[in-house]
Design an enzyme around this catalytic site. Structure first.
Site, PDB file in Angstrom:
ATOM      1  N   ASP A   1       9.429   2.695  -0.662  1.00 33.72           N
ATOM      2  CA  ASP A   1       8.428   3.401   0.137  1.00 33.72           C
ATOM      3  C   ASP A   1       8.676   3.084   1.614  1.00 33.72           C
ATOM      4  OD1 ASP A   1       4.748   3.433   0.244  1.00 33.72           O
ATOM      5  OD2 ASP A   1       6.311   4.382   1.473  1.00 33.72           O
TER       6      ASP A   1
ATOM      7  N   LYS B   1       4.662   9.551   8.388  1.00 31.15           N
ATOM      8  CA  LYS B   1       4.520   9.033   9.758  1.00 31.15           C
ATOM      9  C   LYS B   1       5.569   9.598  10.730  1.00 31.15           C
ATOM     10  CE  LYS B   1       2.354   4.867   7.881  1.00 31.15           C
ATOM     11  NZ  LYS B   1       0.968   4.938   8.410  1.00 31.15           N
TER      12      LYS B   1
ATOM     13  N   TYR C   1       0.854  -1.191   0.000  1.00 26.79           N
ATOM     14  CA  TYR C   1       0.000   0.000   0.000  1.00 26.79           C
ATOM     15  C   TYR C   1       0.884   1.234   0.000  1.00 26.79           C
ATOM     16  CZ  TYR C   1      -3.421   3.489   1.669  1.00 26.79           C
ATOM     17  OH  TYR C   1      -4.212   4.599   1.795  1.00 26.79           O
TER      18      TYR C   1
HETATM   19  P1  KE4 Z   1      -0.603   8.477   4.338  1.00 27.66           P
HETATM   20  O1  KE4 Z   1      -1.127   9.170   3.082  1.00 27.66           O
HETATM   21  O2  KE4 Z   1      -1.706   7.693   5.029  1.00 27.66           O
HETATM   22  O3  KE4 Z   1       0.136   9.407   5.282  1.00 27.66           O
HETATM   23  O4  KE4 Z   1       0.501   7.408   3.896  1.00 27.66           O
HETATM   24  C1  KE4 Z   1       0.172   6.455   2.922  1.00 27.66           C
HETATM   25  C2  KE4 Z   1       1.126   5.274   3.058  1.00 27.66           C
HETATM   26  C3  KE4 Z   1       2.145   5.148   2.135  1.00 27.66           C
HETATM   27  N1  KE4 Z   1       3.032   4.120   2.206  1.00 27.66           N
HETATM   28  C4  KE4 Z   1       2.932   3.196   3.184  1.00 27.66           C
HETATM   29  C5  KE4 Z   1       3.927   2.067   3.227  1.00 27.66           C
HETATM   30  C6  KE4 Z   1       1.905   3.279   4.156  1.00 27.66           C
HETATM   31  O5  KE4 Z   1       1.806   2.327   5.129  1.00 27.66           O
HETATM   32  C7  KE4 Z   1       0.979   4.334   4.100  1.00 27.66           C
HETATM   33  C8  KE4 Z   1      -0.165   4.469   5.085  1.00 27.66           C
HETATM   34  N2  KE4 Z   1      -0.277   3.462   6.064  1.00 27.66           N
HETATM   35  C9  KE4 Z   1      -1.605   3.194   6.581  1.00 27.66           C
HETATM   36  C10 KE4 Z   1      -1.526   2.137   7.655  1.00 27.66           C
HETATM   37  N3  KE4 Z   1      -1.016   0.907   7.184  1.00 27.66           N
HETATM   38  C11 KE4 Z   1      -2.273   4.442   7.067  1.00 27.66           C
HETATM   39  C12 KE4 Z   1      -3.469   4.236   7.941  1.00 27.66           C
HETATM   40  C13 KE4 Z   1      -4.690   4.825   7.309  1.00 27.66           C
HETATM   41  O6  KE4 Z   1      -4.876   4.673   6.081  1.00 27.66           O
HETATM   42  O7  KE4 Z   1      -5.461   5.442   8.078  1.00 27.66           O
END
Ligand code: KE4
Length: 430
Positions: free
Chosen positions: A239, A267, A144
């Protein structure tokens, strides 16, 4: 446990916010029940609207590596806010933040701050496309990278052909430029690269998968991708939104000895405030506006509060590398304890762990691919989730998320977590 105030709030929220939440995973759809509304957090603990206290294994999905309301981070945000919350002009702290990261992470000559991990990954593939003049990207099933259109693509019918949108609103035009490979299967990548020779701009992946539970890269997988990218002139994007500054101060790149062309962050670098970033080699990053032609912008990028929080956290981590050893020990005790309890009850289980990223799969191992991860007993996960919740332990509400440990967790917290886990399993297997 009484959840009445959370229930009331969720009812109100559902009338005015899609699904009652501002991010889908928070809605408890994978585990059932009503999401818990949090009022405050300190260290390793959360408190909800009904006064219930929980040991927190979400850590805001990663940022809270040193625990909630860390005094120096709170002080930095408070003091910065007194001088206003945003200028829309460059500040010293953005320079210091960029110097800290570029001075610490090999392979990153320049870095651009954005406001989320999604923005970071979206921008990274745009730069890769602009730099190479090519259109297609290869991603991996089960990885993701945020909600950018190019990532909401599932594998197409033909394994070597274009992807298909996995969400309405994503066009076929977008989908045709995203190809899906199998995580930990280098041959699946090579086949895609061969079938699309000369048209692949980038390969993007989570160097340690954390969005299908925790799945580490198999021996040689990352190095094999690095060699393939060098051979074919493809931009390798790691990523590290989740793994960056979590599994090591220098992230997964350090652990596996692989240097990407572009790395994305989120994060932890914002310490809970909205920050993402992408950075890499000067020759690539100089393609980014205003130096180069690839456009990317943001009103609040490099925001003073976010920089103050993120810089304070990163500086503390850089100055206290023992945090990573402490996290490793705590995560090891937790993972081994969980595995032992499950095995003692003859429940099939696989524990994957890298540093403080812990993945519990309720199925026989090994769990090395997206298909493997999907064998986990999702129904059992939901029962365990609620058994732990009512015993004051808040796990991530999805079988496909890793546990996020903070270093505020004490050995007593870990022990109490294992006691709650054993009571939950005893109750479920009685
Ligand atoms: P954000 O746009 O949510 O800040 O980051 C996206 C993202 C990109 N790359 C990786 C490897 C990620 O894990 C994420 C976002 N992680 C999720 C939890 N696994 C965010 C939680 C959510 O969607 O509320």
């Amino acid at each position: 446990m009484n959840y009445q105030n959370s229930k009331n709030l969720f009812e109100r929220a559902s009338k005015v916010i899609p699904g009652g939440v501002n991010s889908p995973v928070r809605a408890f759809n994978s585990v059932g029940g009503t999401p818990i509304f949090i009022t405050k957090a300190k260290g390793a603990y959360l408190w909800d609207e009904d006064g219930n206290k929980y040991i927190d294994y979400i850590s805001s999905w990663g940022p809270m590596l040193l625990g909630h309301a860390e005094p120096d981070i709170v002080k930095a945000v408070q003091e910065t806010a007194l001088n206003s919350t945003s200028f829309g002009a460059p500040t010293r702290l953005e320079v210091e933040m960029a110097e800290l990261i570029t001075g610490s992470i090999p392979g990153i000559d320049k870095i651009r701050m954005v406001n989320s991990g999604t923005e970071a990954t979206m921008s990274a593939i745009r730069v890769a496309r602009g730099y190479t003049g090519k259109n297609k990207i290869i991603k991996f099933k089960g990885n993701y990278h945020g909600h950018g259109d190019s990532f909401l693509i599932e594998a197409g019918s033909g394994a070597l052909t274009m992807g298909e949108p996995s969400s309405p609103g994503v066009t076929e035009g977008t989908a045709k430029d995203t190809l899906n490979a199998e995580y930990n299967d280098l041959d699946s990548v090579k086949k895609l690269a061969e079938a699309n020779t000369g048209d692949i701009a980038a390969i993007i992946l989570e160097p340690i998968a954390g969005n299908m539970g925790c799945i580490p890269p198999k021996e040689g997988f990352l190095k094999g991708l690095r060699e393939l990218c060098d051979d074919k002139g493809i931009v390798l994007i790691l990523d590290e939104v989740m793994t960056g500054f979590r599994v090591d101060f220098q992230g997964a790149q350090k652990i596996y000895g692989v240097t990407a062309d572009i790395v994305t962050y989120g994060k932890i670098i914002g310490a809970g405030l909205p920050v993402g970033a992408y950075g890499g080699k000067k020759e690539i990053m100089d393609y980014v506006a205003p130096t180069g032609p690839v456009y990317q912008a943001g009103t609040l990028s490099g925001n003073p509060l976010a920089m103050a929080a993120g810089y304070t956290l990163l500086k503390k981590l850089k100055e206290n590398p023992q945090v990573y050893e402490e996290l490793e020990k705590k995560a090891s005790v937790l993972a081994n304890g969980i595995g032992q309890i499950l095995s003692d009850h003859d429940i099939p289980n696989t524990l994957n762990r890298v540093g403080s990223m812990v993945g519990v799969f309720y199925c026989e191992g090994p769990v090395e691919t997206f298909e493997d991860a999907n064998r986990t007993d999702k129904e059992l996960f939901g029962k365990i989730f609620h058994g732990m919740l009512k015993r004051g332990v808040h796990l991530p509400p999805s079988p496909f998320e890793a546990f996020f440990l903070s270093n505020a967790l004490t050995s007593e917290d870990i022990s109490n977590t294992l006691t709650a886990f054993e009571e939950t399993i005893n109750e479920l297997t009685r």
